[in-house]
Design an enzyme around this catalytic site. Sequence first.
Site, PDB file in Angstrom:
ATOM      1  N   GLU A 438       0.794  -1.237   0.000  1.00  0.00           N
ATOM      2  CA  GLU A 438       0.000   0.000   0.000  1.00  0.00           C
ATOM      3  C   GLU A 438       0.822   1.280   0.000  1.00  0.00           C
ATOM      4  OE1 GLU A 438      -3.070   0.239   2.910  1.00  0.00           O
ATOM      5  OE2 GLU A 438      -4.178  -1.471   2.132  1.00  0.00           O
ATOM      6  N   TYR A 495     -15.216  -0.062   2.500  1.00  0.00           N
ATOM      7  CA  TYR A 495     -14.784   1.305   2.268  1.00  0.00           C
ATOM      8  C   TYR A 495     -15.321   1.869   0.953  1.00  0.00           C
ATOM      9  CZ  TYR A 495     -11.444   0.469   6.052  1.00  0.00           C
ATOM     10  OH  TYR A 495     -10.871   0.172   7.257  1.00  0.00           O
TER      11      TYR A 495
END
Length: 701
Positions: A438, A495
């Site tokens: 990430e 999300y």
Amino acid sequence: MRIAVRRWVAATTLVITALAGGVLTSASPASAATYTPPAARQRVDLNAGWKFVKRDVAGAEAPGFDDSAWSSVTVPHTWNADDAGDGGGDYYRGTGWYRRHYTVPAALAGKMLFLQFAGADQVADVWVNGTYLGVHRGGYSRFRFDATAALGVGRDNVIAVRVSNAANPDIPPLQADYSFDGGIYRNVSLWAVDPLNIRMLDNAGPGVYVRQRSISGTAAAVEVTTKFWNNFTASRSIRVRTVVTDAGGVVVADQSAAAQNFAAATGGITVQSVTIPAPHRWNGTADPYLYRVNVELVDAATGRVADVVTEPLGLRTYAVDAATGFSLNGQHLALHGVDLHQDRAGKGWAINDADHTEDLTLIRDMGANAVRMAHYQHDQKDYDLADQMGLVVWAEIPVVDLNTASAAFVANAEQQLRELIRQNYNHPSIVFWGIGNEQRTDNAATNSLLDRLAGLADTEDPDRISTYASCCVADGSAVAGHAETTGYNKYYGWYDGTTSDLGGWADARHAANPAQKIALSEYGAGANVTQHALNPAKPQTDGQWHPEEYQSLLHEASWKQLAARPYIWGTFVWNMFDFASDGRSEGAQPGINDKGLVTRDRLVRKDAYYWYKANWASTPTLYITSRRWTQRTDASTEIKVYSNAPTVTATLNGASLGSRSSTDRIFKWTGVTLRPGDNTVTVTATVNGTAQTDTVTWRLG
């Protein structure tokens, strides 16, 4: 196509003979010889007897320093066992000191003595009797120091360690969605070895590296590289002997390299090619077969075995294809697994072997066949267990979220990757080396870093597969193109988007780049096992309402989409266990990321755990969901069951509700009405000839 076997090296002809060293025994002339390695080196446990203080103290390295007011602790130990998971993000990140007295037994006179730390977060300075041995930077790798000159035999010695988990711009990770526990949170030991020894200081690796060169039904060619050192003050004639034994200890190969002379204070490397006849493959959870490679370092002049190291060997081939996914030993194997953090309620990172065993057992019992050891090097116990259980492992380093362009940061990231690979090179369970997770930027510095790490992984281990977990930048960004394979962290239905979006995303990504080998490295949803609702809508992810039932709905939808797409070479649920992330405040559990399939204390397996068990495990599974929703206010409800049975029968308060069949492992009875007071639900089924029963009690009013 990249596979584990890259090129053939002709193996020398072997003659199995009894040489000086380990004991070869044979029960009868017709029976096979077994081998017992000699106890040439000694490990001393140093976990007990430490004094600790949670602050920086001037002069605490001095042998005569008064530590009588410090706390008594046993390692593994962390000073963040409580505050790193209580919310607020203000847990202690600073310095702590550890001191321990130790008398070296007279029997160890003449040995070289190495202090080994299995993990300390994240900068550790080490002294013995006031002599500075050195510093290790990085919170997750094993490290060693040569303490021979500093330790006195037969007298009291003082070991002092200064540890800091303070933020450091030169050491990854800079930040991440988990708490960074400080302290000596893994085992400490002293290793006593002969001055003629297999190297202890090769990035704290084993000094023996076993590489499979080829394998067929009749033979496997294995290359054994041994790094050694002559620490005597005179030259020595050294012979390296390699003995390979099968799972029962029976010798399948025994070879000695020609003796060579080595001057004092010099080292050497031998490379032996060994043939293993009729190889038995390590075949994942179906058959995690392990050989043992025993390497003896022999003083050729006397025949004395000076040192011996034993390492696991699993013979297997593997590949990832962009269209068909992962294969093991030439057969397609859909990798379905979980992500794992080293964290536990009441202990933080300071977990022991029993904790590791419980964690891996829970993973295996659920039916998973793969595990991503996120986001850093884990304790050796985890990799040992994965070898034994047949779990395919993605191992990675903590290049998480952010990086700096500094040379020091890049060097430390490379150090941690080198340590990860060398320390774990011989674990057959490890197939993937992860170079990061990430990165939030797709700039030149990030791409340069990932490119260097991918190159280093290939240099250190040209056989295994490099990978990277991408998120938070465009899917086609350059950051996703440095490793040989790419995982994506996608949270559709949590999300972003809805629970039905995952399959469409995967198809679009595959169509955009058909040659890209993709995995789903993270997906999931939060769940508080005390919060419940019938078929709830998507909750606010940073809110306080995270009903357990929504997590189940998300995983039901996600797995159905993933199972239908074989080009996705691996899928990993985030996360196996709830874990500390002190900056979070959601789901009515401050400081906790609640996306685990099991609670942080390991006491509750959430409903979604059994959804995967019903789909992944071969063991009989019959499980009534919403079982913890024991106090009801609405009489109208449904009964939902996860099972790998073809048919399930239900009763409510002794009255039959009939049987249900299912093609998706979900069995439902809708329009059920509860009566005031206690209601008993019982379900029965037969799975592979085994009768199963589950029951719950729900109280209305």
